[in-house]
Design a protein around this motif. Structure first.
Motif, short mmCIF file in Angstrom:
data_model
loop_
_atom_site.label_atom_id
_atom_site.label_comp_id
_atom_site.label_asym_id
_atom_site.label_seq_id
_atom_site.Cartn_x
_atom_site.Cartn_y
_atom_site.Cartn_z
N PHE A 231 7.30 40.37 80.64
CA PHE A 231 6.97 41.09 79.42
C PHE A 231 6.42 42.49 79.68
O PHE A 231 5.62 43.00 78.89
N ALA A 232 6.80 43.11 80.78
CA ALA A 232 6.41 44.49 81.09
C ALA A 232 4.91 44.71 81.00
O ALA A 232 4.45 45.70 80.44
N GLY A 233 4.15 43.77 81.55
CA GLY A 233 2.70 43.92 81.56
C GLY A 233 2.01 43.53 80.27
O GLY A 233 0.77 43.54 80.20
N GLN A 234 2.79 43.17 79.23
CA GLN A 234 2.18 42.77 77.96
C GLN A 234 1.99 41.26 77.91
O GLN A 234 2.25 40.61 76.90
N GLY A 235 1.52 40.71 79.00
CA GLY A 235 1.34 39.27 79.09
C GLY A 235 1.89 38.74 80.40
O GLY A 235 2.75 39.37 81.03
N SER A 236 1.40 37.60 80.83
CA SER A 236 1.82 37.01 82.10
C SER A 236 3.23 36.44 81.98
O SER A 236 3.68 36.05 80.89
N PRO A 237 3.96 36.38 83.10
CA PRO A 237 5.29 35.77 83.08
C PRO A 237 5.23 34.31 82.65
O PRO A 237 4.20 33.63 82.83
N VAL A 238 6.33 33.83 82.12
CA VAL A 238 6.45 32.44 81.68
C VAL A 238 7.74 31.88 82.25
O VAL A 238 8.77 32.57 82.26
N ALA A 239 7.68 30.65 82.73
CA ALA A 239 8.88 29.98 83.26
C ALA A 239 9.19 28.77 82.40
O ALA A 239 8.29 28.08 81.92
N PHE A 240 10.48 28.53 82.20
CA PHE A 240 10.95 27.38 81.43
C PHE A 240 11.87 26.55 82.30
O PHE A 240 12.80 27.08 82.90
N ALA A 241 11.59 25.27 82.41
CA ALA A 241 12.42 24.37 83.21
C ALA A 241 13.40 23.63 82.30
O ALA A 241 13.00 23.00 81.32
N ASN A 242 14.69 23.73 82.61
CA ASN A 242 15.71 23.07 81.79
C ASN A 242 15.61 21.55 81.90
O ASN A 242 15.37 21.01 82.99
N VAL A 243 15.80 20.88 80.79
CA VAL A 243 15.87 19.42 80.78
C VAL A 243 17.06 19.00 79.93
O VAL A 243 17.43 19.69 78.97
N VAL A 244 17.67 17.88 80.26
CA VAL A 244 18.78 17.37 79.46
C VAL A 244 18.25 16.74 78.18
O VAL A 244 18.83 16.87 77.11
N TYR A 245 17.09 16.07 78.30
CA TYR A 245 16.52 15.39 77.13
C TYR A 245 15.00 15.36 77.30
O TYR A 245 14.50 15.21 78.41
N GLY A 246 14.31 15.52 76.19
CA GLY A 246 12.86 15.48 76.25
C GLY A 246 12.24 16.79 75.81
O GLY A 246 12.93 17.74 75.43
N PRO A 247 10.90 16.86 75.84
CA PRO A 247 10.21 18.05 75.34
C PRO A 247 10.40 19.26 76.23
O PRO A 247 10.69 19.15 77.42
N SER A 248 10.23 20.44 75.63
CA SER A 248 10.33 21.70 76.36
C SER A 248 9.04 21.92 77.16
O SER A 248 7.94 21.84 76.61
N THR A 249 9.19 22.20 78.44
CA THR A 249 8.02 22.41 79.31
C THR A 249 8.04 23.82 79.87
O THR A 249 9.05 24.28 80.40
N TYR A 250 6.90 24.50 79.72
CA TYR A 250 6.74 25.87 80.20
C TYR A 250 5.66 25.92 81.26
O TYR A 250 4.68 25.17 81.22
#
Length: 288
Positions: A231-250
């Motif tokens: 985010f160009a210094g406007q916040g820390s990076p965030v990573a998203f792990a892909n899943v086939v099924y289930g909740p979104s995890t960051y």
């Protein structure tokens, strides 16, 4: 509203409220006046650097004309944003998780994505989107033409929001060769999809595509997929792990995102160069 440090929960709330405000055609100034605040408070809120009391959030949603499930989801996001969060991951268990992923995606200034087995969502053609989503119809959800159309429309809207931005977004995609050879829909769908990848490579200076050969040795992300947002210094990076099924995890802890950046750098080194990747895509398209 209290000033607060930016967390992923507050960022998600802020992005959702910004999208809702823009869709309602309201200005930040008007929103601030509606809840008796100054405009800078709305700016902080939408930047993920502030929180709202439940009462103020209710008034703001009333002003935007938001009701039903979306209203309840935003109120739940507000409750999360007001908590002192602990832990290295954030699991999105609320309805509409893909919408909040799209909000993050659209707001990021840099996107680094690794995908195996299929073309990433941002790069998909409408026919590929429809064929891919149709594969899950009646399996992941009850068979429904309305559901199918809704999912296709959302994917295409997500592309529009992210790819049409004028903020100079930088995007890097690494795909496995399997993604190019998989039969999604009929052969015509795949030829069109490969041609679309070539057009993106040729037309966009802000986007690179690299292909990872199945012969690549020591792939640290074999069988998985993930996306990194900066985010160009406007916040820390965030990573998203892909899943086939289930909740979104960051992942938003620096130790975790630093690890995933190392993995992406390794994949970048293993993959074919952008020029070699273009040649491979062209060859597969012509052979198909």
């Amino acid at each position: 509203m209290a000033r607060a440090r930016q967390t992923l929960e507050r960022r998600q709330l802020g992005l959702a409220l910004r999208r809702i405000r823009e869709e309602s055609g309201k200005t930040q100034q008007a929103a601030a006046e509606a809840i008796g605040r100054v405009r800078s408070r709305i700016v902080e809120l939408e930047d993920g650097k502030g929180t709202l009391s439940r009462e103020d959030l209710v008034d703001l949603l009333d002003f935007y004309g938001i009701s039903g499930d979306e209203r309840e989801t935003v109120l739940a996001l507000g409750a999360q944003a007001r908590k002192r969060q602990r832990g290295r991951t954030y699991t999105d268990l609320l309805p509409g998780a893909f919408q909040r992923f799209a909000d993050l995606e659209a707001s990021a200034t840099e996107i680094s994505s690794y995908e195996c087995g299929m073309v990433p969502g941002l790069l998909q053609t409408p026919r590929y989107v429809r064929a891919l989503i149709n594969e899950g119809d009646g399996i992941w959800w009850d068979s429904s033409e309305a559901e199918l159309e809704q999912r296709v429309a959302f994917r295409l809207d997500r592309q529009q929001r992210t790819l049409s931005t004028s903020t100079g977004k930088k995007m890097a995609f690494i795909l496995t060769e399997e993604s190019l050879r998989a039969r999604v829909g009929d052969p015509g769908v795949m030829r069109e999809q490969l041609a679309h990848l070539l057009a993106l490579i040729d037309e966009r200076d802000d986007l690179t595509i690299q292909i990872l050969s199945p012969e690549s040795y020591l792939n640290p992300a074999r069988g998985g997929g993930f996306t990194l947002f900066e985010f160009a210094g406007q916040g820390s990076p965030v990573a998203f792990a892909n899943v086939v099924y289930g909740p979104s995890t960051y992942f938003h802890d620096e130790a975790d995102t630093a690890t995933m950046f190392r993995v992406f750098q390794r994949l970048h080194e293993l993959a074919l160069s952008p020029q070699e990747s273009r040649q491979l895509i062209d060859r597969i398209m012509k052979d198909g």
